[in-house]
Enzyme design. Structure first.
Site, PDB file in Angstrom:
ATOM      1  N   GLU A 127       0.851  -1.196   0.000  1.00 20.45           N
ATOM      2  CA  GLU A 127       0.000   0.000   0.000  1.00 20.45           C
ATOM      3  C   GLU A 127       0.883   1.241   0.000  1.00 20.45           C
ATOM      4  O   GLU A 127       1.844   1.326   0.765  1.00 20.45           O
ATOM      5  CB  GLU A 127      -0.906  -0.016   1.236  1.00 20.45           C
ATOM      6  CG  GLU A 127      -1.834   1.187   1.276  1.00 20.45           C
ATOM      7  CD  GLU A 127      -2.898   1.068   2.358  1.00 20.45           C
ATOM      8  OE1 GLU A 127      -3.578   0.031   2.408  1.00 20.45           O
ATOM      9  OE2 GLU A 127      -3.016   2.009   3.155  1.00 20.45           O
ATOM     10  N   GLY A 142     -14.641   5.643   4.718  1.00 17.59           N
ATOM     11  CA  GLY A 142     -13.864   6.847   4.988  1.00 17.59           C
ATOM     12  C   GLY A 142     -14.270   7.436   6.323  1.00 17.59           C
ATOM     13  O   GLY A 142     -15.251   6.994   6.937  1.00 17.59           O
ATOM     14  N   GLN A 198      -7.088  -4.003   8.936  1.00 14.90           N
ATOM     15  CA  GLN A 198      -6.395  -2.914   9.622  1.00 14.90           C
ATOM     16  C   GLN A 198      -5.072  -3.477  10.138  1.00 14.90           C
ATOM     17  O   GLN A 198      -4.944  -4.676  10.398  1.00 14.90           O
ATOM     18  CB  GLN A 198      -7.286  -2.470  10.797  1.00 14.90           C
ATOM     19  CG  GLN A 198      -6.719  -1.385  11.670  1.00 14.90           C
ATOM     20  CD  GLN A 198      -6.542  -0.115  10.875  1.00 14.90           C
ATOM     21  OE1 GLN A 198      -5.597  -0.018  10.104  1.00 14.90           O
ATOM     22  NE2 GLN A 198      -7.431   0.839  11.052  1.00 14.90           N
TER      23      GLN A 198
HETATM   24  P1  FAD Z   1     -17.685   0.534   7.293  1.00 14.62           P
HETATM   25  O1  FAD Z   1     -17.504  -0.898   6.947  1.00 14.62           O
HETATM   26  O2  FAD Z   1     -18.847   1.244   6.716  1.00 14.62           O
HETATM   27  O3  FAD Z   1     -17.762   0.616   8.899  1.00 14.62           O
HETATM   28  C1  FAD Z   1     -17.627   1.842   9.581  1.00 14.62           C
HETATM   29  C2  FAD Z   1     -18.274   1.759  10.947  1.00 14.62           C
HETATM   30  O4  FAD Z   1     -19.705   1.757  10.802  1.00 14.62           O
HETATM   31  C3  FAD Z   1     -17.948   0.489  11.731  1.00 14.62           C
HETATM   32  O5  FAD Z   1     -17.923   0.822  13.099  1.00 14.62           O
HETATM   33  C4  FAD Z   1     -19.130  -0.439  11.442  1.00 14.62           C
HETATM   34  O6  FAD Z   1     -19.333  -1.376  12.481  1.00 14.62           O
HETATM   35  C5  FAD Z   1     -20.287   0.561  11.356  1.00 14.62           C
HETATM   36  N1  FAD Z   1     -21.351   0.173  10.410  1.00 14.62           N
HETATM   37  C6  FAD Z   1     -21.217  -0.411   9.211  1.00 14.62           C
HETATM   38  N2  FAD Z   1     -22.431  -0.592   8.623  1.00 14.62           N
HETATM   39  C7  FAD Z   1     -23.354  -0.089   9.483  1.00 14.62           C
HETATM   40  C8  FAD Z   1     -24.789   0.034   9.466  1.00 14.62           C
HETATM   41  N3  FAD Z   1     -25.508  -0.403   8.429  1.00 14.62           N
HETATM   42  N4  FAD Z   1     -25.401   0.603  10.550  1.00 14.62           N
HETATM   43  C9  FAD Z   1     -24.680   1.042  11.617  1.00 14.62           C
HETATM   44  N5  FAD Z   1     -23.317   0.954  11.679  1.00 14.62           N
HETATM   45  C10 FAD Z   1     -22.671   0.396  10.641  1.00 14.62           C
HETATM   46  N6  FAD Z   1      -9.684   5.788   4.660  1.00 14.62           N
HETATM   47  C11 FAD Z   1      -9.573   6.716   3.674  1.00 14.62           C
HETATM   48  O7  FAD Z   1     -10.139   7.798   3.812  1.00 14.62           O
HETATM   49  N7  FAD Z   1      -8.850   6.489   2.551  1.00 14.62           N
HETATM   50  C12 FAD Z   1      -8.232   5.315   2.327  1.00 14.62           C
HETATM   51  O8  FAD Z   1      -7.583   5.141   1.294  1.00 14.62           O
HETATM   52  C13 FAD Z   1      -8.327   4.289   3.329  1.00 14.62           C
HETATM   53  N8  FAD Z   1      -7.745   3.073   3.158  1.00 14.62           N
HETATM   54  C14 FAD Z   1      -7.943   2.088   4.097  1.00 14.62           C
HETATM   55  C15 FAD Z   1      -7.394   0.820   3.863  1.00 14.62           C
HETATM   56  C16 FAD Z   1      -7.568  -0.202   4.797  1.00 14.62           C
HETATM   57  C17 FAD Z   1      -7.001  -1.581   4.514  1.00 14.62           C
HETATM   58  C18 FAD Z   1      -8.267   0.052   6.015  1.00 14.62           C
HETATM   59  C19 FAD Z   1      -8.417  -1.032   7.048  1.00 14.62           C
HETATM   60  C20 FAD Z   1      -8.797   1.319   6.252  1.00 14.62           C
HETATM   61  C21 FAD Z   1      -8.660   2.348   5.299  1.00 14.62           C
HETATM   62  N9  FAD Z   1      -9.188   3.619   5.482  1.00 14.62           N
HETATM   63  C22 FAD Z   1      -9.080   4.578   4.505  1.00 14.62           C
HETATM   64  C23 FAD Z   1      -9.848   3.961   6.754  1.00 14.62           C
HETATM   65  C24 FAD Z   1     -11.369   3.742   6.725  1.00 14.62           C
HETATM   66  O9  FAD Z   1     -11.967   4.628   5.810  1.00 14.62           O
HETATM   67  C25 FAD Z   1     -11.886   3.994   8.146  1.00 14.62           C
HETATM   68  O10 FAD Z   1     -11.440   2.988   9.023  1.00 14.62           O
HETATM   69  C26 FAD Z   1     -13.392   4.201   8.271  1.00 14.62           C
HETATM   70  O11 FAD Z   1     -13.662   4.680   9.587  1.00 14.62           O
HETATM   71  C27 FAD Z   1     -14.202   2.930   8.102  1.00 14.62           C
HETATM   72  O12 FAD Z   1     -14.229   2.515   6.815  1.00 14.62           O
HETATM   73  P2  FAD Z   1     -14.919   1.104   6.430  1.00 14.62           P
HETATM   74  O13 FAD Z   1     -14.926   1.020   4.984  1.00 14.62           O
HETATM   75  O14 FAD Z   1     -14.320  -0.009   7.203  1.00 14.62           O
HETATM   76  O15 FAD Z   1     -16.420   1.405   6.980  1.00 14.62           O
END
Ligand code: FAD
Length: 279
Positions: A8, A100, A166
């Site tokens: 990455e 995000g 993560q």
């Molecule tokens: P989600 O899967 O949507 O989850 C976010 C939160 O919401 C979790 O607590 C989950 O339990 C909760 N949730 C999910 N669905 C629901 C629902 N229907 N109702 C209620 N709660 C719900 N960020 C960036 O900005 N740019 C990047 O390039 C980037 N790259 C990343 C790469 C990796 C490998 C990882 C692990 C993280 C990265 N991130 C990046 C960070 C990421 O955007 C954050 O961790 C963000 O807070 C969560 O993203 P997610 O896609 O996991 O969210």
């Protein structure tokens, strides 16, 4: 089963010229990764440019499969369609679909409140391979571990074909997570995200953002070498190598190295584990 080894990288800060990333890529090329993923700032569509330039170069000039990160929180459906079209025109059809984190002042169209919404949308509009993030130690803002895992399953059911974790420093947390995801019927490959910690400041920042457990031996390593940059760098590389070897013995699907744009560290790690990854 073929294990993947991926890297990455992130676009350089606004104060650095974009060319700095190409020096990094020149250095990373020799590690022959299965793919290189490129992060994307969550502030909105104006951040697409740098990520697009870099994934396009990775895919077309370096001839390494590229994965474009895409956080949807501050994007509308129309913007996502346009960004995907730009990725696709550059030959990049592999996306890491994310929610995000909220950015102050950025628009909040509300089309993609969670990553699962974005994954479903992307799978509905074209032939993209979609990855998603997962959290062996639970997402920091999750209501509970069980709730977070339920939402992870929703992402896979929505079409995520690979998960990338993560960063973590305690492999036992990953093994426990893998057992739970198995039990939940999550069958897509899970790549273990490993971050070599090569300076003390970096770890303080990471722990406050990601809230991951630091095993005692890791804390001792920081205490012992944290104030000696070269020793800390080498100890951080050694720790990451040990973690990776242990994960490979335990049959991990793949390793995703958070390179922090540091080709030296990535190469050192790769050289020490390449025969095991490809074995
Ligand atoms: P989600 O899967 O949507 O989850 C976010 C939160 O919401 C979790 O607590 C989950 O339990 C909760 N949730 C999910 N669905 C629901 C629902 N229907 N109702 C209620 N709660 C719900 N960020 C960036 O900005 N740019 C990047 O390039 C980037 N790259 C990343 C790469 C990796 C490998 C990882 C692990 C993280 C990265 N991130 C990046 C960070 C990421 O955007 C954050 O961790 C963000 O807070 C969560 O993203 P997610 O896609 O996991 O969210």
């Amino acid at each position: 089963m073929k294990r993947t080894f991926s890297l990455e990288i992130f676009p350089p800060k606004r104060t650095s010229p974009i060319e700095t990333i190409y020096r990094t890529l020149d250095g990373l090329r020799s590690t022959q990764p299965d793919f290189i993923s490129v992060t994307y700032g969550a502030g909105g569509s104006q951040n697409a440019g740098n990520t697009l330039d870099i994934v396009s170069k990775v895919q077309n000039e370096y001839q390494i499969p590229a994965v474009a990160h895409l956080p949807g929180l501050h994007l509308s459906k129309d913007e996502v369609v346009q960004i995907l079209e730009r990725f696709s025109n550059a030959g990049v059809r592999d996306i890491l679909a994310l929610r995000g984190d909220p950015v102050d002042g950025a628009p909040m169209p509300g089309d993609f409140p969670y990553a699962a919404d974005l994954i479903r949308f992307i799978k509905g509009i074209g032939d993209f391979h979609v990855n998603a993030a997962c959290y062996p130690e639970t997402h920091p803002s999750a209501v509970s571990e069980a709730d977070d895992l339920r939402h992870l399953k929703e992402k896979v059911d929505a079409g995520a074909e690979r998960l990338i974790t993560q960063l973590f420093f305690d492999n036992d947390k990953f093994y426990r997570f893998r057992d739970i995801t198995d039990a939940l019927g999550i069958q897509v490959p899970i790549e273990a995200g490993i971050m070599p910690v090569t300076n003390k400041k970096q770890i303080e920042r990471m722990v406050s953002i990601c809230r991951v457990h630091l095993p005692k031996k890791f804390v001792r390593l920081i205490d012992r070498f944290g104030d000696n940059p070269v020793a800390m760098r080498d100890a951080g590389i050694a720790y990451a190598v040990n973690q990776i070897v242990d994960l490979l013995i335990a049959g991990v699907s793949g390793i995703h190295l958070y390179t922090m744009n540091n080709p030296y560290v990535a190469q050192e790690i790769y050289t020490r584990v390449v025969t095991l990854i490809r074995a």
